[in-house]
Design a protein around this motif. Structure first.
Motif, PDB file in Angstrom:
ATOM      1  N   SER A  53       0.839  -1.186   0.000  1.00  0.00           N
ATOM      2  CA  SER A  53       0.000   0.000   0.000  1.00  0.00           C
ATOM      3  C   SER A  53       0.878   1.241   0.000  1.00  0.00           C
ATOM      4  O   SER A  53       2.034   1.193   0.417  1.00  0.00           O
ATOM      5  CB  SER A  53      -0.884  -0.015   1.259  1.00  0.00           C
ATOM      6  OG  SER A  53      -1.525   1.211   1.438  1.00  0.00           O
ATOM      7  N   LEU A  54       0.299   2.336  -0.430  1.00  0.00           N
ATOM      8  CA  LEU A  54       0.987   3.631  -0.353  1.00  0.00           C
ATOM      9  C   LEU A  54       0.570   4.406   0.894  1.00  0.00           C
ATOM     10  O   LEU A  54       1.019   5.530   1.107  1.00  0.00           O
ATOM     11  CB  LEU A  54       0.680   4.464  -1.602  1.00  0.00           C
ATOM     12  CG  LEU A  54       1.234   3.924  -2.911  1.00  0.00           C
ATOM     13  CD1 LEU A  54       0.704   4.738  -4.090  1.00  0.00           C
ATOM     14  CD2 LEU A  54       2.750   3.932  -2.895  1.00  0.00           C
ATOM     15  N   GLU A  55      -0.275   3.821   1.728  1.00  0.00           N
ATOM     16  CA  GLU A  55      -0.816   4.500   2.908  1.00  0.00           C
ATOM     17  C   GLU A  55       0.266   5.017   3.849  1.00  0.00           C
ATOM     18  O   GLU A  55       0.115   6.075   4.437  1.00  0.00           O
ATOM     19  CB  GLU A  55      -1.755   3.564   3.682  1.00  0.00           C
ATOM     20  CG  GLU A  55      -2.990   3.147   2.917  1.00  0.00           C
ATOM     21  CD  GLU A  55      -3.981   4.273   2.709  1.00  0.00           C
ATOM     22  OE1 GLU A  55      -4.051   5.188   3.537  1.00  0.00           O
ATOM     23  OE2 GLU A  55      -4.693   4.236   1.689  1.00  0.00           O
ATOM     24  N   GLU A  56       1.352   4.288   4.007  1.00  0.00           N
ATOM     25  CA  GLU A  56       2.416   4.672   4.938  1.00  0.00           C
ATOM     26  C   GLU A  56       3.544   5.444   4.266  1.00  0.00           C
ATOM     27  O   GLU A  56       4.561   5.731   4.890  1.00  0.00           O
ATOM     28  CB  GLU A  56       2.981   3.425   5.634  1.00  0.00           C
ATOM     29  CG  GLU A  56       1.951   2.623   6.413  1.00  0.00           C
ATOM     30  CD  GLU A  56       1.338   3.409   7.554  1.00  0.00           C
ATOM     31  OE1 GLU A  56       2.082   4.129   8.248  1.00  0.00           O
ATOM     32  OE2 GLU A  56       0.115   3.304   7.742  1.00  0.00           O
ATOM     33  N   SER A  57       3.391   5.755   3.004  1.00  0.00           N
ATOM     34  CA  SER A  57       4.456   6.452   2.264  1.00  0.00           C
ATOM     35  C   SER A  57       4.165   7.947   2.202  1.00  0.00           C
ATOM     36  O   SER A  57       3.053   8.383   2.497  1.00  0.00           O
ATOM     37  CB  SER A  57       4.554   5.875   0.850  1.00  0.00           C
ATOM     38  OG  SER A  57       3.408   6.244   0.100  1.00  0.00           O
ATOM     39  N   PRO A  58       5.148   8.740   1.795  1.00  0.00           N
ATOM     40  CA  PRO A  58       4.952  10.192   1.677  1.00  0.00           C
ATOM     41  C   PRO A  58       4.247  10.576   0.369  1.00  0.00           C
ATOM     42  O   PRO A  58       4.607  11.551  -0.279  1.00  0.00           O
ATOM     43  CB  PRO A  58       6.375  10.741   1.739  1.00  0.00           C
ATOM     44  CG  PRO A  58       7.209   9.653   1.167  1.00  0.00           C
ATOM     45  CD  PRO A  58       6.541   8.363   1.590  1.00  0.00           C
ATOM     46  N   VAL A  59       3.255   9.794  -0.010  1.00  0.00           N
ATOM     47  CA  VAL A  59       2.501  10.012  -1.240  1.00  0.00           C
ATOM     48  C   VAL A  59       1.101  10.484  -0.874  1.00  0.00           C
ATOM     49  O   VAL A  59       0.424   9.863  -0.062  1.00  0.00           O
ATOM     50  CB  VAL A  59       2.413   8.715  -2.072  1.00  0.00           C
ATOM     51  CG1 VAL A  59       1.519   8.891  -3.295  1.00  0.00           C
ATOM     52  CG2 VAL A  59       3.800   8.247  -2.494  1.00  0.00           C
ATOM     53  N   THR A  60       0.673  11.591  -1.478  1.00  0.00           N
ATOM     54  CA  THR A  60      -0.684  12.082  -1.259  1.00  0.00           C
ATOM     55  C   THR A  60      -1.630  11.263  -2.126  1.00  0.00           C
ATOM     56  O   THR A  60      -1.548  11.302  -3.361  1.00  0.00           O
ATOM     57  CB  THR A  60      -0.792  13.577  -1.637  1.00  0.00           C
ATOM     58  OG1 THR A  60       0.096  14.314  -0.811  1.00  0.00           O
ATOM     59  CG2 THR A  60      -2.209  14.084  -1.469  1.00  0.00           C
ATOM     60  N   LEU A  61      -2.510  10.513  -1.471  1.00  0.00           N
ATOM     61  CA  LEU A  61      -3.513   9.737  -2.190  1.00  0.00           C
ATOM     62  C   LEU A  61      -4.762  10.584  -2.377  1.00  0.00           C
ATOM     63  O   LEU A  61      -5.023  11.499  -1.604  1.00  0.00           O
ATOM     64  CB  LEU A  61      -3.836   8.454  -1.425  1.00  0.00           C
ATOM     65  CG  LEU A  61      -2.662   7.488  -1.252  1.00  0.00           C
ATOM     66  CD1 LEU A  61      -3.055   6.316  -0.377  1.00  0.00           C
ATOM     67  CD2 LEU A  61      -2.156   7.006  -2.608  1.00  0.00           C
ATOM     68  N   ASP A  62      -5.524  10.297  -3.400  1.00  0.00           N
ATOM     69  CA  ASP A  62      -6.716  11.074  -3.733  1.00  0.00           C
ATOM     70  C   ASP A  62      -6.354  12.548  -3.907  1.00  0.00           C
ATOM     71  O   ASP A  62      -6.911  13.432  -3.259  1.00  0.00           O
ATOM     72  CB  ASP A  62      -7.798  10.885  -2.669  1.00  0.00           C
ATOM     73  CG  ASP A  62      -9.152  11.385  -3.129  1.00  0.00           C
ATOM     74  OD1 ASP A  62      -9.382  11.443  -4.359  1.00  0.00           O
ATOM     75  OD2 ASP A  62      -9.968  11.744  -2.272  1.00  0.00           O
ATOM     76  N   PRO A  63      -5.373  12.828  -4.783  1.00  0.00           N
ATOM     77  CA  PRO A  63      -4.864  14.191  -4.924  1.00  0.00           C
ATOM     78  C   PRO A  63      -5.867  15.132  -5.596  1.00  0.00           C
ATOM     79  O   PRO A  63      -6.686  14.710  -6.410  1.00  0.00           O
ATOM     80  CB  PRO A  63      -3.630  14.018  -5.807  1.00  0.00           C
ATOM     81  CG  PRO A  63      -3.911  12.784  -6.600  1.00  0.00           C
ATOM     82  CD  PRO A  63      -4.703  11.895  -5.683  1.00  0.00           C
ATOM     83  N   THR A  64      -5.762  16.390  -5.244  1.00  0.00           N
ATOM     84  CA  THR A  64      -6.538  17.429  -5.910  1.00  0.00           C
ATOM     85  C   THR A  64      -5.803  17.822  -7.195  1.00  0.00           C
ATOM     86  O   THR A  64      -4.652  17.443  -7.404  1.00  0.00           O
ATOM     87  CB  THR A  64      -6.670  18.672  -5.015  1.00  0.00           C
ATOM     88  OG1 THR A  64      -5.352  19.243  -4.843  1.00  0.00           O
ATOM     89  CG2 THR A  64      -7.287  18.341  -3.669  1.00  0.00           C
ATOM     90  N   SER A  65      -6.446  18.633  -8.005  1.00  0.00           N
ATOM     91  CA  SER A  65      -5.799  19.132  -9.222  1.00  0.00           C
ATOM     92  C   SER A  65      -4.534  19.903  -8.879  1.00  0.00           C
ATOM     93  O   SER A  65      -3.508  19.774  -9.553  1.00  0.00           O
ATOM     94  CB  SER A  65      -6.745  20.039 -10.001  1.00  0.00           C
ATOM     95  OG  SER A  65      -7.887  19.333 -10.389  1.00  0.00           O
ATOM     96  N   GLU A  66      -4.590  20.697  -7.817  1.00  0.00           N
ATOM     97  CA  GLU A  66      -3.426  21.471  -7.401  1.00  0.00           C
ATOM     98  C   GLU A  66      -2.287  20.557  -6.953  1.00  0.00           C
ATOM     99  O   GLU A  66      -1.122  20.819  -7.251  1.00  0.00           O
ATOM    100  CB  GLU A  66      -3.793  22.451  -6.283  1.00  0.00           C
ATOM    101  CG  GLU A  66      -4.732  23.565  -6.702  1.00  0.00           C
ATOM    102  CD  GLU A  66      -6.199  23.126  -6.800  1.00  0.00           C
ATOM    103  OE1 GLU A  66      -6.593  22.125  -6.147  1.00  0.00           O
ATOM    104  OE2 GLU A  66      -6.949  23.771  -7.534  1.00  0.00           O
ATOM    105  N   ASP A  67      -2.635  19.488  -6.208  1.00  0.00           N
ATOM    106  CA  ASP A  67      -1.615  18.523  -5.777  1.00  0.00           C
ATOM    107  C   ASP A  67      -0.897  17.926  -6.987  1.00  0.00           C
ATOM    108  O   ASP A  67       0.336  17.800  -6.993  1.00  0.00           O
ATOM    109  CB  ASP A  67      -2.238  17.380  -4.969  1.00  0.00           C
ATOM    110  CG  ASP A  67      -2.788  17.801  -3.622  1.00  0.00           C
ATOM    111  OD1 ASP A  67      -2.302  18.797  -3.053  1.00  0.00           O
ATOM    112  OD2 ASP A  67      -3.719  17.115  -3.143  1.00  0.00           O
TER     113      ASP A  67
END
Length: 169
Positions: free
Chosen positions: A51-65
């Motif tokens: 999973s990416l849950e514990e990583s420094p990755v923003t999940l469900d990103p916004t357009s700005e992200d």
């Protein structure tokens, strides 16, 4: 998945301007974190063991992200051994934008979803289309153009591609 397909896929990747590694699920977290140049965006991975849950990755990103991200992390597959090509689906989860806008695309593929030929991949895609898939693209390395001389990477998408092959083969 045949171990031979994974080996052929890796040999194909060696001939492309990409980086790659094959990892077991226990080493996934450190592998993905070593590829990330923050800020990073991603979509949930469809694999039970990682999973990416514990990583420094923003999940469900916004357009700005997505526009600010330097790294995008997505799943890929099926992957075509003979070319080193990966199918990346573009769904309403933002995976298309997440894979195309950031400077670096990290794509995670399951070794079990590496097939020998494009015909094998198309058979899988036909089933996925029948199940509702509406958009996908094939990627064989970073975005590039050479219409004015030497290749220029990042012309129409990511400048670099890193492939994480997930599996115990």
């Amino acid at each position: 998945m045949m171990p031979a397909a994974v080996e052929t896929f890796e040999r194909s990747l060696e001939n492309l301007p990409v980086t790659f590694e094959r990892v077991k699920s226990g080493a996934f977290q450190s592998a993905v974190e070593s590829c990330i140049d923050p800020p990073a965006v991603g979509v949930p991975l469809p694999f039970d063991e990682v999973s990416l849950e514990e990583s420094p990755v923003t999940l469900d990103p916004t357009s700005e992200d997505i526009l600010e991200a330097r790294t995008g992390v997505t799943p890929g597959g099926p992957s075509i051994a003979e070319y080193g090509t990966i199918v990346v689906t573009s769904a309403f989860d933002g995976s298309g934008y997440t894979s195309l806008f950031p400077k670096t695309h990290v794509v995670v593929v399951a070794a079990s979803e590496i097939v020998e030929t494009i015909d094998d991949a198309l058979k899988i895609l036909v089933e996925e289309i029948d199940d509702g898939l509406t958009s996908a693209y094939l990627t064989t390395g970073p975005s590039a153009t050479a219409d004015m001389g030497a290749p220029v990477y990042g012309a129409h998408g990511p400048e670099s591609l890193h492939v994480i092959i997930l599996g115990d083969c």
